[in-house]
Design a protein around this motif. Structure first.
Motif, short mmCIF file in Angstrom:
data_model
loop_
_atom_site.label_atom_id
_atom_site.label_comp_id
_atom_site.label_asym_id
_atom_site.label_seq_id
_atom_site.Cartn_x
_atom_site.Cartn_y
_atom_site.Cartn_z
N TYR A 440 17.19 -81.55 -11.02
CA TYR A 440 16.25 -82.64 -10.73
C TYR A 440 16.33 -83.72 -11.80
N HIS A 441 16.33 -83.30 -13.05
CA HIS A 441 16.35 -84.27 -14.14
C HIS A 441 17.76 -84.80 -14.40
N GLY A 442 18.78 -84.16 -13.84
CA GLY A 442 20.16 -84.57 -14.06
C GLY A 442 20.78 -85.19 -12.84
N GLU A 443 21.58 -84.41 -12.13
CA GLU A 443 22.40 -84.95 -11.03
C GLU A 443 21.57 -85.50 -9.87
N TRP A 444 20.34 -85.00 -9.68
CA TRP A 444 19.52 -85.50 -8.57
C TRP A 444 18.85 -86.84 -8.89
N GLY A 445 18.82 -87.23 -10.15
CA GLY A 445 18.16 -88.47 -10.52
C GLY A 445 16.69 -88.49 -10.15
#
Length: 456
Positions: A440-445
């Motif tokens: 969520y905090h990374g690749e999902w933006g």
């Protein structure tokens, strides 16, 4: 939640204490007759909009259920509405907001129960392709408000939805927004039941940690790893929790009956309808003093219904239910029964597991249960260390138990492979919720809709 079985015409009036004890005592089985029953729920969503489908809409929950007839399932109705499907693999039923549950058949080994899970998921996926719906393996809706969700047409749910806000602030979330995996296991005697109950209840926070998979509420991180577990802490104190009396000397069937008699009622089923008895006393019912049915006394079915309305971390009916895990995907559905069967179905493993937790106090067990929803494997355990440290001791015990069972599949493999998912979680130190949060905090933006790519 339970789907009522109305197939039996015999329903005697309860006249004695022995009849109250009978369901639990009647569950005793010799070891060679012990079985594994696995229950798992999943969230249903429309692939185009991500909304939860209603019961009646085209391609909605009713149509999904009825489409299972092509795989041999038969409808179960209540008030003219299809509320479940029954078949060789158990029962497919509805949770209050349309979560789809398989209550699997009692099976001999984990190879069978995992194959059953695979068949079920394959069937619902085929139906889902037809109607444009998908199935999400999480412990809680990641983005839906209560108001976003439909209500299914089951009479007991109407009563519970009215009653929940009177006794806790999160009961509606439990009903509408959560999903779980559960395992039902047998016992040979009252003493065996008590031993398994105590051991599994003390270790239930470990299962909660390993399967923690509900870190989002209404599209944002909620500060928990298993918010589903936290929800149970403010649902209804009369029918939830860690049950300190289970660890007291002399615990057995009679003490469970006393507990259940103290659990307030929800309903009585008469003439195809649920009568609201929320908050009333089953003891009064036994005396013919139930206000909604004056002069009537309960039947055996009424008692069976009532036994299904307590929701502690472990529940006793005619078997023991392990209730601590969040919902998840196929591999974790198979891992939960492996965990508990390995610990509880071989005496040496059961004894070894109990030795790890037998000295914990009531307060220590309660503190652990309360810390797990936020901390998962990082929760401190009595005597020092964390749940991750305990897991490193418990999983080898479970593995040993499964190896001793020596239940082999056609390739000659025993059941220990089903623990590999849990081994990986413990080795990494990251529970499923933490993996989701990292995405969520990374690749999902921070786009929560990306979670739907991780559906079944």
């Amino acid at each position: 939640m339970s789907t009522r079985d109305t197939s039996s015409s015999e329903d005697p009036i309860i006249e004695s204490r022995d009849q109250l004890v009978a369901p639990m005592a009647g569950g005793e089985k010799p070891k060679d007759a012990w079985r594994i029953g696995t229950e798992h729920e999943k969230l249903v969503y429309c692939r185009k909009t991500f909304k939860a489908p209603s019961y009646d809409e085209p391609g909605g929950i009713r149509d999904i259920l009825l489409s299972l007839r092509e795989f041999g399932w038969e409808p179960v109705e209540e008030g003219g509405k299809v509320i479940a499907m029954r078949g060789d693999d158990g029962t497919v039923s509805l949770e209050p907001a349309g979560q789809l549950e398989l209550s699997g058949a009692p099976l001999e080994n984990l190879h069978e129960t995992c194959a059953e899970t695979g068949r079920h998921l394959d069937q619902v996926k085929q139906v889902g392709e037809r109607f444009g719906v998908g199935f999400l393996g999480l412990g809680m809706w990641p983005d839906k408000t209560r108001e976003d969700l439909p209500i299914m047409p089951k009479g007991r749910y109407d009563i519970m939805l009215r009653h929940m806000p009177r006794v806790g602030s999160l009961g509606l979330d439990m009903m509408l927004r959560t999903c779980t995996i559960q395992v039902n296991l047998d016992y040979s005697s009252e003493a065996d039941m008590a031993h398994k109950f105590r051991t599994s209840l003390a270790l239930q926070p470990l299962a909660t940690a390993l399967f923690a998979n509900s870190p989002f509420t209404e599209g944002k991180p909620n500060g928990y790893l298993s918010y589903r577990s936290h929800i149970w802490s403010d649902t209804d104190p009369h029918r939830t929790g860690m049950l300190p009396f289970v660890f007291e000397d002399g615990f057995g069937y009679e003490r469970w009956v006393d507990y259940m008699l103290d659990v307030p009622m929800y309903f009585v089923f008469r003439d195809g309808k649920y009568i609201d008895a929320a908050g009333l006393s089953f003891r009064d019912f036994l005396d013919g003093r139930l206000s909604v049915l004056p002069g009537e006394k309960p039947t055996q079915s009424d008692w069976w219904d009532h036994l299904s309305t307590a929701f502690p971390e472990v529940r006793l009916k005619s078997f023991l239910e392990m209730r601590g895990a969040d919902g998840g995907p196929w591999s974790r559905i198979c891992a939960l029964p492996a965990f508990w069967v390995g610990l509880l179905y071989e005496q040496s493993s059961l004894d070894a597991a109990w030795d790890l937790v037998k000295d914990w106090t009531v307060e220590e067990r309660e503190d652990l249960r309360n810390s797990v929803p936020k901390l998962a494997l990082d929760a401190p355990i009595p005597g020092g260390g964390t749940l991750r440290d305990l897991a490193k001791q418990v999983l080898p015990i479970a593995r040993s138990g499964l190896a001793k069972r020596a239940r082999l599949n056609s390739s000659g493999d025993n059941e220990t492979g089903f623990l590999e998912t849990l081994d990986e979680i413990v080795a990494s130190g990251r529970v499923p919720a933490q993996v989701l949060l990292n995405r969520y905090h990374g690749e999902w933006g921070e786009d929560i809709s990306r979670v739907y790519k991780y559906s079944f």
